[in-house]
Write an enzyme that holds these catalytic residues in place. Sequence first.
Site, PDB file in Angstrom:
ATOM      1  N   LYS A  63       0.846  -1.205   0.000  1.00  0.00           N
ATOM      2  CA  LYS A  63       0.000   0.000   0.000  1.00  0.00           C
ATOM      3  C   LYS A  63       0.873   1.243   0.000  1.00  0.00           C
ATOM      4  O   LYS A  63       0.632   2.179  -0.752  1.00  0.00           O
ATOM      5  CB  LYS A  63      -0.910   0.016   1.242  1.00  0.00           C
ATOM      6  N   GLN A 107      -5.095  -1.444   9.537  1.00  0.00           N
ATOM      7  CA  GLN A 107      -5.029  -2.785   8.955  1.00  0.00           C
ATOM      8  C   GLN A 107      -5.682  -3.808   9.894  1.00  0.00           C
ATOM      9  O   GLN A 107      -5.395  -3.843  11.092  1.00  0.00           O
ATOM     10  CB  GLN A 107      -3.546  -3.145   8.698  1.00  0.00           C
ATOM     11  N   ASP A 130     -11.504   2.832   3.910  1.00  0.00           N
ATOM     12  CA  ASP A 130     -11.973   1.442   3.837  1.00  0.00           C
ATOM     13  C   ASP A 130     -13.490   1.375   3.638  1.00  0.00           C
ATOM     14  O   ASP A 130     -14.016   0.336   3.238  1.00  0.00           O
ATOM     15  CB  ASP A 130     -11.656   0.712   5.152  1.00  0.00           C
TER      16      ASP A 130
HETATM   17  N1  GUN Z   1      -7.140  -6.703   6.014  1.00  0.00           N
HETATM   18  C1  GUN Z   1      -7.388  -7.451   4.915  1.00  0.00           C
HETATM   19  N2  GUN Z   1      -8.066  -6.720   3.990  1.00  0.00           N
HETATM   20  C2  GUN Z   1      -8.247  -5.501   4.526  1.00  0.00           C
HETATM   21  C3  GUN Z   1      -8.861  -4.310   4.057  1.00  0.00           C
HETATM   22  O1  GUN Z   1      -9.416  -4.235   2.945  1.00  0.00           O
HETATM   23  N3  GUN Z   1      -8.820  -3.247   4.907  1.00  0.00           N
HETATM   24  C4  GUN Z   1      -8.242  -3.317   6.138  1.00  0.00           C
HETATM   25  N4  GUN Z   1      -8.267  -2.225   6.906  1.00  0.00           N
HETATM   26  N5  GUN Z   1      -7.663  -4.403   6.606  1.00  0.00           N
HETATM   27  C5  GUN Z   1      -7.661  -5.484   5.799  1.00  0.00           C
END
Ligand code: GUN
Length: 304
Positions: A63, A107, A130
């Site tokens: 990311k 996350q 998100d």
């Molecule tokens: N962990 C796995 N996929 C995601 C996601 O799309 N967003 C977040 N915040 N954590 C994750």
Amino acid sequence: MADAAEQKTGEACIIDGKAFAAGLRATVGAKVAKVKSEHGLTPGLAVVLVGEDPASQIYVRNKGKQTLEAGMNSYEFKLPDTASEDEVLTRVEALNADPDVHGILVQLPLPEQVNEARILDAIDPAKDVDGFHVINVGRLWTGLPSLVPCTPQGCLIMLKDTLGNLTGKKALIVGRSNIVGKPIAQLLLREHCTVTLAHSRTQDLAAECRTADILVAAVGRPQMIRGDWIKPGATVIDVGINRVPKEGEDGKTRLVGDIHFGEAVKVAGAITPVPGGVGPMTIACLLNNALIAACRQAGVDVPD
Ligand code: GUN
């Protein structure tokens, strides 16, 4: 048929998520360059990682890298596995108050001492890239502008590019998570699909799947959905990312989806592979959300 879908004789089109994601990242990068030059606005995305989960570390690294490549500012905050809920909340509150941070992603999963719902609830809904905050969930379900969860957004982009108009299609989603199953159901409803949300207690799941023009698997069970569960010609989106042992190679693993790809590819009209399907789209959509969030906060239009 989509540019990014490749026709193979006698088999389903393979929907190339990597190509879609590269295209979307390039588009977002061009728009970021525009808001920078026209408005002096550099979108900033902050990611908070609590603990040492190896898969989460890889996601967060990717990311950060892709955020910078799109021309945005990237901020990373790592807290130890032992961090208390208050410590995570303090970090989130500081990011809420920081005008250079337009998007916040914590996350998941979080360590067990940290209550996920409390943390997600603390994120400023305007910065919730998100789309997991109840305000954004409620706005999505009532048809108001919101920040839309990234994986479902990626699935929808690929479905629309593959099928065009989705009106009247029968869509079946396997899995009812807040992150994927529920929001994709709403996105498909918005496209005038007839939507069924199936789950582990659905009766005769195979028969339900066989009725679907669009089948989305987001259940987290390796290769659970077999070829003979799929309606011939259906479009199949596999959200599953499961690590399984590699046959005959001790200790080695490989990634598989929730769909038995080898069987499904012979029946479906189009299908996403794992890896290289939905996965790459998630980060591309996250960058898009960060751009949208930044523009909204700055009161400028998102460039066309
Ligand atoms: N962990 C796995 N996929 C995601 C996601 O799309 N967003 C977040 N915040 N954590 C994750």
